[in-house]
Design an enzyme around this catalytic site. Structure first.
Site, PDB file in Angstrom:
ATOM      1  N   CYS A   1     -17.105  -5.992  38.491  1.00  0.00           N
ATOM      2  CA  CYS A   1     -16.702  -6.015  39.910  1.00  0.00           C
ATOM      3  C   CYS A   1     -18.998  -5.713  40.165  1.00  0.00           C
ATOM      4  CB  CYS A   1     -16.266  -4.728  40.321  1.00  0.00           C
ATOM      5  SG  CYS A   1     -16.228  -4.487  41.937  1.00  0.00           S
TER       6      CYS A   1
ATOM      7  N   ASP B   1     -17.165 -19.898  39.581  1.00  0.00           N
ATOM      8  CA  ASP B   1     -17.478 -21.564  40.625  1.00  0.00           C
ATOM      9  C   ASP B   1     -16.312 -22.755  40.201  1.00  0.00           C
ATOM     10  OD1 ASP B   1     -19.814 -20.696  42.140  1.00  0.00           O
ATOM     11  OD2 ASP B   1     -21.295 -21.863  41.246  1.00  0.00           O
TER      12      ASP B   1
ATOM     13  N   ARG C   1     -12.118 -17.754  43.553  1.00  0.00           N
ATOM     14  CA  ARG C   1     -12.205 -18.151  45.378  1.00  0.00           C
ATOM     15  C   ARG C   1     -11.796 -20.235  45.306  1.00  0.00           C
ATOM     16  NH1 ARG C   1     -18.290 -17.268  46.440  1.00  0.00           N
ATOM     17  NH2 ARG C   1     -17.776 -17.963  44.021  1.00  0.00           N
TER      18      ARG C   1
END
Length: 347
Positions: A110, A213, A236
């Site tokens: 994190c 990514d 994401r």
């Protein structure tokens, strides 16, 4: 393509939904796993200080525990612990194991400032010996049949200790290591350094899960080829493109494009209603706007919805709007009917 790359690409996809504090929460896990293609998930972190966690805290962060630690479609959810107290990380891992957790994941990645200021997350990558002690404590406290896994970044500010940290996690007893291919100081700035994944994988004798990514099916295939990893964790990328795991698996046909925007609207409405059930109404709109903002990076149609709802904080009005959109009502007319939707005309 190298032979190794060809072998990796031919292996069955294993797609993991990443833990992301304040983003991939229980409603998001539910929606994304129902859309499909995800093998297992890791929960948002459960912070450990000193003392045992209470069931209420665990239940709030991982409500799937009441469903056998699975989402409603049966996708396993592994709880994740974050902390630096060797004893209490072990004690709480034992507690989770006693509650039936399918695995125990440990957070050493994190990048949040508040977490790192309190000696948690990626800050521990400056202390490889402590990493090993924490993993060893958790492994010793957890029944042998329950995997202990860990997630790390490439380091805190540089890669000087990358391989040492990975070795420490493996030596402590981690059965898998997920690596986000950036340092803590990199945050989420592109690029992710996929070549480091291969170096780490070759340096340890436990499986390495690639992360960082992956936005498209092409990215997924390239990260597997470059890294040599058979498992890939995506965060994401799945939030921005909810059917990405389905596309990777070819569940909608080899040449299928992204899910059309109208098909996502019922999922967005469902997500908002689940969020309202978890938090007070004044906080629910923020979570919806966060997702719409991220969807707008992939779906142009999300941008006018975000613009119209940007200043709208009436949860009932938002629910009614989303229900109309999900039912196939004209988007522009529905959004213009909102009290604070004047922003739509300027979007």
């Amino acid at each position: 393509m190298t032979q190794r790359g060809a072998d990796v690409l031919s292996a069955k996809p294993v797609i993991v939904l990443a833990p992301m504090e304040g983003l991939v929460d229980p409603p998001m896990r539910d929606i994304l796993t129902r859309i499909g293609g995800i093998d297992w998930c890791v929960s948002e972190f459960i912070r450990v200080t000193t003392g045992l966690l209470n069931r209420g805290t665990i239940q709030r962060i991982v409500p799937e525990l009441s469903q056998g630690w699975k989402t409603r479609t049966g996708v396993p959810v592994r709880p994740q612990l974050l902390g630096s107290d060797v004893r209490w990380m072990g004690e709480n891992a034992a507690l989770l194991a006693s509650m039936g957790a399918p695995a125990i994941d440990l957070n050493f990645g994190c990048p949040a400032k508040t977490v790192n200021r309190h000696r948690g997350g990626a800050s521990l990558l400056r202390e490889p010996e402590l990493l090993q002690q924490i993993v060893a404590s958790v492994r010793a406290a957890t029944p042998a049949h329950i995997p202990v896994t860990a997630k790390m970044r490439l380091g805190y500010s540089d890669t000087a200790q990358t391989l040492e940290c990975a070795a420490a996690l493996a030596a402590g007893g981690a059965s898998e290591i997920t690596v986000h291919a950036r340092t803590k100081m990199d945050g989420y700035k592109p690029p992710a350094h996929w070549h480091w994944l291969a170096r780490i994988r070759e340096s340890v004798e436990v499986p390495v899960i690639a992360n960082g990514d992956v936005w498209t099916p092409e990215d997924y295939h390239r990260i597997r080829e470059v890294s040599g990893c058979q498992q890939v964790m995506i965060g994401r990328g799945l939030v921005r493109r909810p059917d990405l795991a389905r596309q990777i698996r070819g569940l909608d046909g080899a040449d299928a494009e992204m899910a059309p925007w109208p098909t996502l609207l019922p999922w967005i409405a469902d997500f908002f209603e689940q969020t309202r059930a978890r938090v007070v109404d004044r906080h629910a709109p923020g979570r919806l706007k966060q997702w719409l903002s991220m969807l707008g990076l992939t779906y142009p149609e999300a941008k006018p919805v975000f613009a119209a709802l940007r200043r709208e904080n009436d949860a009932e009005a938002i629910s009614a709007c989303l229900a109309d959109l999900a039912a196939g009502e004209d988007q522009a007319r529905t959004l213009l009917a909102l009290p604070s939707a004047s922003a739509l005309g300027a979007a």
